[in-house]
Scaffold this motif. Structure first.
Motif, short mmCIF file in Angstrom:
data_model
loop_
_atom_site.label_atom_id
_atom_site.label_comp_id
_atom_site.label_asym_id
_atom_site.label_seq_id
_atom_site.Cartn_x
_atom_site.Cartn_y
_atom_site.Cartn_z
N ALA A 25 31.99 56.80 30.23
CA ALA A 25 32.45 57.17 28.89
C ALA A 25 33.45 58.33 28.92
O ALA A 25 33.35 59.22 29.75
CB ALA A 25 31.24 57.58 28.04
N GLY A 26 34.37 58.29 27.96
CA GLY A 26 35.24 59.45 27.73
C GLY A 26 34.42 60.55 27.09
O GLY A 26 33.72 60.30 26.09
N VAL A 28 34.26 64.86 26.00
CA VAL A 28 34.86 66.20 25.95
C VAL A 28 34.21 67.10 26.99
O VAL A 28 33.00 67.05 27.22
CB VAL A 28 34.69 66.85 24.54
CG1 VAL A 28 35.63 66.23 23.53
CG2 VAL A 28 33.26 66.81 24.06
N ASN A 76 40.23 58.10 26.35
CA ASN A 76 39.51 58.07 25.07
C ASN A 76 40.18 59.01 24.08
O ASN A 76 40.50 60.14 24.43
CB ASN A 76 38.04 58.50 25.26
CG ASN A 76 37.35 58.81 23.94
OD1 ASN A 76 36.96 59.94 23.69
ND2 ASN A 76 37.21 57.84 23.08
N SER A 102 37.74 56.30 19.08
CA SER A 102 36.40 56.52 18.52
C SER A 102 36.49 57.45 17.31
O SER A 102 37.56 58.00 17.04
CB SER A 102 35.47 57.13 19.58
OG SER A 102 36.03 58.30 20.14
N GLU A 144 27.59 51.71 20.16
CA GLU A 144 26.91 52.91 20.66
C GLU A 144 25.69 53.24 19.80
O GLU A 144 25.81 53.54 18.62
CB GLU A 144 27.90 54.09 20.66
CG GLU A 144 27.39 55.28 21.42
CD GLU A 144 28.10 56.55 20.98
OE1 GLU A 144 28.71 57.19 21.83
OE2 GLU A 144 28.02 56.89 19.78
N GLY A 179 21.85 55.41 25.91
CA GLY A 179 20.56 55.30 26.56
C GLY A 179 20.56 54.45 27.81
O GLY A 179 19.50 53.96 28.22
N GLN A 198 28.63 51.14 28.83
CA GLN A 198 29.34 52.43 28.92
C GLN A 198 28.27 53.53 29.02
O GLN A 198 27.40 53.63 28.15
CB GLN A 198 30.22 52.66 27.68
CG GLN A 198 30.75 54.10 27.59
CD GLN A 198 31.78 54.30 26.51
OE1 GLN A 198 32.89 53.82 26.63
NE2 GLN A 198 31.41 55.00 25.44
N GLY A 200 27.48 57.68 29.41
CA GLY A 200 28.04 59.02 29.28
C GLY A 200 27.17 60.04 30.00
O GLY A 200 27.55 60.60 31.03
N SER A 201 25.95 60.24 29.48
CA SER A 201 25.04 61.25 30.04
C SER A 201 24.90 61.11 31.55
O SER A 201 24.91 62.11 32.28
CB SER A 201 23.66 61.14 29.37
OG SER A 201 23.78 61.33 27.99
C1 LIG Z 1 28.94 65.53 26.88
C2 LIG Z 1 29.37 64.34 26.07
C3 LIG Z 1 30.61 64.35 25.46
C4 LIG Z 1 31.05 63.24 24.74
N1 LIG Z 1 32.31 63.24 24.20
C5 LIG Z 1 32.78 62.13 23.62
C6 LIG Z 1 34.14 62.04 23.22
O1 LIG Z 1 34.93 62.96 23.39
N2 LIG Z 1 34.57 60.87 22.64
C7 LIG Z 1 33.72 59.81 22.45
O2 LIG Z 1 34.15 58.77 21.95
N3 LIG Z 1 32.42 59.87 22.82
C8 LIG Z 1 31.95 60.97 23.42
N4 LIG Z 1 30.66 61.00 23.86
C9 LIG Z 1 29.85 59.77 23.77
C10 LIG Z 1 30.10 58.92 25.03
O3 LIG Z 1 31.41 58.44 25.03
C11 LIG Z 1 29.14 57.72 25.19
O4 LIG Z 1 29.39 56.71 24.27
C12 LIG Z 1 27.69 58.12 25.13
O5 LIG Z 1 27.47 59.23 25.96
C13 LIG Z 1 26.81 56.97 25.58
O6 LIG Z 1 25.46 57.31 25.52
P1 LIG Z 1 24.63 57.97 26.73
O7 LIG Z 1 24.96 59.40 26.71
O8 LIG Z 1 23.23 57.68 26.37
O9 LIG Z 1 25.08 57.28 27.99
C14 LIG Z 1 30.20 62.12 24.59
C15 LIG Z 1 28.94 62.13 25.20
C16 LIG Z 1 28.52 63.20 25.94
C17 LIG Z 1 27.18 63.16 26.61
#
Ligand SMILES: Cc1cc2nc3c(=O)[nH]c(=O)nc-3n(C[C@H](O)[C@H](O)[C@H](O)COP(=O)(O)O)c2cc1C
Length: 319
Positions: A25-26, A28, A76, A102, A144, A179, A198, A200-201
């Motif tokens: 995932a993209g 910040v 992203n 997004s 998401e 998740g 996708q 992120g965490s």
């Molecule tokens: C630290 C962090 C920063 C994130 N920043 C963005 C962001 O800049 N743009 C965005 O579309 N989603 C952002 N997300 C959401 C992620 O893109 C992603 O969809 C999400 O983390 C997926 O869920 P998960 O954390 O359970 O894997 C962020 C998530 C995290 C954990």
């Protein structure tokens, strides 16, 4: 058979020309060129998170990412941030092949991006918005769920319910997010109809993530119940429960207005927490799945382990 499957696996791997249906995932303050290129080199799709970057910084990350990988990568763009027009201009000039947009209306930029031959994916939290993304001309959607780290849907629909709902609502490919950090979770998402995941965490807990080491350590130490959706009157975001989170909670409980919450949030909270490592005063965005993460690993290892676990789960789906 499974090895063959990886090559032209499905519509998402074909759309992005990647080996595995695994997308980083993209994010910040976490996903710069180092993480994105490491994931792309490992066979997934790496995404540069432009939400925390000034236009010139974004340009530098795109150029460094291109120098570090010959594989496709994406950028992203959270549409709620300023500088969007400048970011779009750079993405077009630098010939970035794929954009994940997004938090905003996909209608605004999709046509422009597609006119320049860019593949566009939009992140949604409901089937209503998935349908809008399809109508706007997006090539795929990320659905998401409520478990996810970062900004989150107001409807609070969980991944388990959201994926089949979105798959019913649109004909374009669906990528599951929220998740997912293990092969079994990935398989579950694919059984529900997603054609890729996708995460992120999971990738915050990588060596290449640009997040502060204090934040990464807090992520791998987090337990079930340690995250909660916050700032619902502004843009809802899932955070680790720290001092700043508690301040927001008590302000919300005593009826703070959106303006008061905005003042409490101030500027630079997410940078303070995730990039500078202030675990008390900073905003710490992470998903529920942090409870399953125990180690900080190289991104390539994360991709390969996830794919191997997915294959094992596929061979023995039921215990
Ligand atoms: C630290 C962090 C920063 C994130 N920043 C963005 C962001 O800049 N743009 C965005 O579309 N989603 C952002 N997300 C959401 C992620 O893109 C992603 O969809 C999400 O983390 C997926 O869920 P998960 O954390 O359970 O894997 C962020 C998530 C995290 C954990």
């Amino acid at each position: 058979m499974l090895k063959k499957m990886a090559m032209s696996f499905n519509r998402v791997t074909s759309l992005f020309n990647i080996q595995y249906p695994i997308i980083q995932a993209g994010m910040v303050w976490a996903s710069g060129w180092r993480l994105a290129s490491a994931v792309s080199n490992a066979g997934g799709l790496g995404i540069i998170g432009s939400g925390s970057m000034y236009p010139e910084i974004l340009k530098e990350h795109i150029q460094k990412c291109r120098a570090a990988t010959t594989k496709p990568f994406a950028v992203n763009i959270p549409l709620l941030y300023p500088n969007i027009a400048d970011h779009i201009k750079i993405i077009i000039e630098e010939k970035v092949p794929i954009v994940f947009s997004s938090v905003g209306n996909p209608k605004t930029w999709t046509v422009t991006l597609k006119e320049h031959g860019i593949t566009v994916v939009h992140v949604v939290s409901s089937s209503k918005f998935a349908h809008k993304a399809q109508e706007a001309g997006c090539d795929a959607v990320v659905a998401e769920g409520f478990e996810a780290g970062g900004h989150n849907g107001r409807e609070e629909t969980t991944t388990m319910v959201l994926i089949p709902a979105v798959c019913n609502a649109v004909s374009i490919p669906v990528i599951a997010a929220g998740g997912i950090a293990t092969g079994r979770q990935m398989l579950a998402a694919m059984v529900l109809g997603a054609e890729a995941i996708q995460a992120g965490s999971l990738f915050v807990a990588s060596e290449e993530a640009s997040s502060h080491i204090h934040f990464k350590q807090a992520v791998i130490q987090a337990k079930e119940g340690d995250t909660q959706l916050s700032l619902k009157k502004l843009t809802p975001v899932r955070l680790i429960k720290n001092k700043f989170f508690e301040q927001v909670q008590s302000a919300e409980n005593s009826g703070a207005t959106a303006e008061e919450l905005q003042n409490l949030l101030g500027r630079g909270r997410s940078k303070k927490g995730m990039f500078e490592g202030d675990l008390e005063e900073g905003e710490l965005e992470i998903g529920q799945v942090s409870a399953l993460l125990q180690q900080i690993k190289p991104a390539a290892e994360i991709v390969q382990e996830l794919w191997n676990d997915f294959q094992n789960a596929l061979q023995h789906p039921i215990k």
